[in-house]
Design a protein around this motif. Sequence first.
Motif, PDB file in Angstrom:
ATOM      1  N   UNK A 189      44.512 -14.628  40.362  1.00 57.03           N
ATOM      2  CA  UNK A 189      43.342 -13.680  40.680  1.00 57.03           C
ATOM      3  C   UNK A 189      42.290 -13.802  39.607  1.00 57.03           C
ATOM      4  N   UNK A 190      42.310 -14.766  38.394  1.00 56.74           N
ATOM      5  CA  UNK A 190      41.215 -14.542  37.566  1.00 56.74           C
ATOM      6  C   UNK A 190      39.977 -15.305  38.346  1.00 56.74           C
ATOM      7  N   UNK A 191      40.068 -16.431  38.992  1.00 54.10           N
ATOM      8  CA  UNK A 191      38.717 -16.916  39.518  1.00 54.10           C
ATOM      9  C   UNK A 191      38.125 -15.697  40.217  1.00 54.10           C
ATOM     10  N   UNK A 192      38.591 -15.126  40.883  1.00 49.19           N
ATOM     11  CA  UNK A 192      37.966 -14.179  41.645  1.00 49.19           C
ATOM     12  C   UNK A 192      37.402 -12.726  40.878  1.00 49.19           C
ATOM     13  N   UNK A 193      38.258 -12.759  39.765  1.00 49.97           N
ATOM     14  CA  UNK A 193      37.930 -11.507  38.794  1.00 49.97           C
ATOM     15  C   UNK A 193      36.598 -11.974  38.164  1.00 49.97           C
ATOM     16  N   UNK A 194      36.457 -13.120  37.464  1.00 46.65           N
ATOM     17  CA  UNK A 194      35.176 -13.575  36.887  1.00 46.65           C
ATOM     18  C   UNK A 194      34.230 -13.847  38.027  1.00 46.65           C
ATOM     19  N   UNK A 195      33.214 -12.948  37.894  1.00 41.86           N
ATOM     20  CA  UNK A 195      31.987 -13.000  38.794  1.00 41.86           C
ATOM     21  C   UNK A 195      30.876 -13.595  38.138  1.00 41.86           C
ATOM     22  N   UNK A 196      30.392 -14.785  38.573  1.00 46.55           N
ATOM     23  CA  UNK A 196      29.448 -15.553  37.561  1.00 46.55           C
ATOM     24  C   UNK A 196      28.205 -15.010  37.618  1.00 46.55           C
ATOM     25  N   UNK A 197      27.831 -14.003  38.566  1.00 46.05           N
ATOM     26  CA  UNK A 197      26.577 -13.311  38.228  1.00 46.05           C
ATOM     27  C   UNK A 197      26.740 -12.290  36.948  1.00 46.05           C
ATOM     28  N   UNK A 198      27.780 -11.919  36.652  1.00 51.70           N
ATOM     29  CA  UNK A 198      28.115 -11.074  35.584  1.00 51.70           C
ATOM     30  C   UNK A 198      28.001 -11.996  34.385  1.00 51.70           C
ATOM     31  N   UNK A 199      28.575 -13.156  34.397  1.00 53.51           N
ATOM     32  CA  UNK A 199      28.341 -14.038  33.063  1.00 53.51           C
ATOM     33  C   UNK A 199      26.945 -14.415  32.793  1.00 53.51           C
ATOM     34  N   UNK A 200      26.292 -14.756  33.970  1.00 50.91           N
ATOM     35  CA  UNK A 200      24.660 -14.841  33.872  1.00 50.91           C
ATOM     36  C   UNK A 200      23.979 -13.842  33.304  1.00 50.91           C
ATOM     37  N   UNK A 201      24.322 -12.589  33.730  1.00 47.06           N
ATOM     38  CA  UNK A 201      23.752 -11.453  33.438  1.00 47.06           C
ATOM     39  C   UNK A 201      23.834 -11.180  31.938  1.00 47.06           C
ATOM     40  N   UNK A 202      25.140 -11.342  31.255  1.00 46.56           N
ATOM     41  CA  UNK A 202      25.415 -11.120  30.092  1.00 46.56           C
ATOM     42  C   UNK A 202      24.647 -11.998  28.962  1.00 46.56           C
ATOM     43  N   UNK A 203      24.756 -13.401  29.521  1.00 48.26           N
ATOM     44  CA  UNK A 203      24.054 -14.344  28.725  1.00 48.26           C
ATOM     45  C   UNK A 203      22.579 -14.219  28.623  1.00 48.26           C
ATOM     46  N   UNK A 204      21.965 -13.715  29.733  1.00 48.87           N
ATOM     47  CA  UNK A 204      20.462 -13.326  29.719  1.00 48.87           C
ATOM     48  C   UNK A 204      20.061 -12.262  29.083  1.00 48.87           C
ATOM     49  N   UNK A 205      20.936 -11.294  29.264  1.00 43.87           N
ATOM     50  CA  UNK A 205      20.730 -10.187  28.457  1.00 43.87           C
ATOM     51  C   UNK A 205      20.670 -10.242  26.887  1.00 43.87           C
ATOM     52  N   UNK A 206      21.839 -10.769  26.478  1.00 50.48           N
ATOM     53  CA  UNK A 206      22.009 -11.123  25.200  1.00 50.48           C
ATOM     54  C   UNK A 206      20.935 -12.024  24.414  1.00 50.48           C
ATOM     55  N   UNK A 207      20.237 -13.074  25.263  1.00 51.52           N
ATOM     56  CA  UNK A 207      19.263 -13.703  24.854  1.00 51.52           C
ATOM     57  C   UNK A 207      17.906 -13.096  24.763  1.00 51.52           C
ATOM     58  N   UNK A 208      17.538 -12.223  25.912  1.00 51.86           N
ATOM     59  CA  UNK A 208      16.272 -11.640  25.922  1.00 51.86           C
ATOM     60  C   UNK A 208      16.465 -10.358  24.929  1.00 51.86           C
ATOM     61  N   UNK A 209      17.556  -9.693  24.827  1.00 47.95           N
ATOM     62  CA  UNK A 209      17.447  -8.663  24.012  1.00 47.95           C
ATOM     63  C   UNK A 209      17.377  -8.994  22.327  1.00 47.95           C
ATOM     64  N   UNK A 210      17.919 -10.000  22.043  1.00 55.44           N
ATOM     65  CA  UNK A 210      17.767 -10.582  20.808  1.00 55.44           C
ATOM     66  C   UNK A 210      16.537 -11.334  20.544  1.00 55.44           C
ATOM     67  N   UNK A 211      15.735 -11.755  21.322  1.00 50.60           N
ATOM     68  CA  UNK A 211      14.751 -12.338  21.277  1.00 50.60           C
ATOM     69  C   UNK A 211      13.474 -11.227  20.905  1.00 50.60           C
ATOM     70  N   UNK A 212      13.663 -10.063  21.937  1.00 52.07           N
ATOM     71  CA  UNK A 212      12.853  -8.957  21.777  1.00 52.07           C
ATOM     72  C   UNK A 212      12.777  -8.332  20.170  1.00 52.07           C
ATOM     73  N   UNK A 213      14.204  -8.029  19.958  1.00 45.90           N
ATOM     74  CA  UNK A 213      14.241  -7.470  18.362  1.00 45.90           C
ATOM     75  C   UNK A 213      13.910  -8.365  17.485  1.00 45.90           C
ATOM     76  N   UNK A 214      14.164  -9.638  17.378  1.00 44.87           N
ATOM     77  CA  UNK A 214      13.845 -10.499  16.425  1.00 44.87           C
ATOM     78  C   UNK A 214      12.173 -10.452  16.319  1.00 44.87           C
ATOM     79  N   UNK A 215      11.528 -10.743  17.459  1.00 38.72           N
ATOM     80  CA  UNK A 215      10.123 -10.966  17.525  1.00 38.72           C
ATOM     81  C   UNK A 215       9.413  -9.661  17.137  1.00 38.72           C
TER      82      UNK A 215
END
Length: 341
Positions: free
Chosen positions: A79-105
């Motif tokens: 069931x792992x393929x169904x358990x991994x929701x790709x919008x969640x992966x994309x959300x984590x990547x984007x949130x991490x990049x933008x949160x860190x960019x905000x903090x560093x700037x």
Amino acid sequence: MLQVIRHFLSLIRFSHTVFALPFALMSAVMAWWLRAWEDTGIVVGTPIPGKVFGISAFGGHSLGHIAGGARVLPNPLENIADAIRWQELLGILLCMVFARSTAMAFNRLVDRRIDGANPRTVKRHLPAGILTVGQVASFAVVSAALFIASTLLFRPNRLPLYLSAPVLLVLLGYSYAKRFTALAHVWLGLALALAPVAAWIAIRGEAVMTNPLDLLPALVLGAAVLFWVTGFDVIYACQDAEFDRAAGLHSIPAKLGVRGALRLAAACHVLTVLALAALPLVYPPLGWLYWTAVGGVALLLAYEHAIVRPNDLDRVNVAFFNVNAVISLGLLAVVCVDLLI
């Protein structure tokens, strides 16, 4: 335009995302694996005798099915393929990049005068005039807006959206911490420790709301990140001990001296290893391969402290980036493999 993009990537030290991002992804992998178990029809809870696979703190009942008189466990990997929701992966990547960019700037904006007075940082983008205050401020505002917008990818889970502003307050507040407390290093550790906790909430929001103990694995992993980051930030700050003292800034090296600061950093890293060792207690699916990795982390941290000495700080950058990148990326890889075998 390409030159400006390179300047902004250098400004936020994009390569340093290898510190927090792997732990966010590690937390996500653990949450997805748990979802895959639940999709088999098992409610993760009391472990089946002879096969610990559940997390007892979560409550519920563990049920296998009977085949030939023996209890048989379903395979969550189906069931792992169904358990991994790709919008969640994309959300984590984007949130991490933008949160860190905000903090560093934001940090570069707030510290631009301090950076201009410190010989080690005088060539950074704002003191050197490579980028303007307006450019960096605009970049920080846009990054913050994109961070908040990225939390919408976790719909229908609204917790990431509701928690986005408090998370930003913690991240941005760090930039002022060294002006009034030597615990600024701990604040940075807390900021990065939010990564695995936030990733877990983003994936398991409903379970966390129903049972707060569901968050326990992420909190233990977050504690490991907190102590790890606090320790290596103290080591990194040893380079500025004299400057911080003269400028009236607060830091552990300025307060305790380099030797005392390195001892405190070592104590933090002992706590890091203990927290990592405690993770299987609240997330039993981790097995022998993970334990091997914990031993490897202990050895790498010992090496980090062996190459940085009070009278020899020349290899601080090696300890800060190279060793810690191996730790974060290595743990992520091991957790992924461990849950698959």
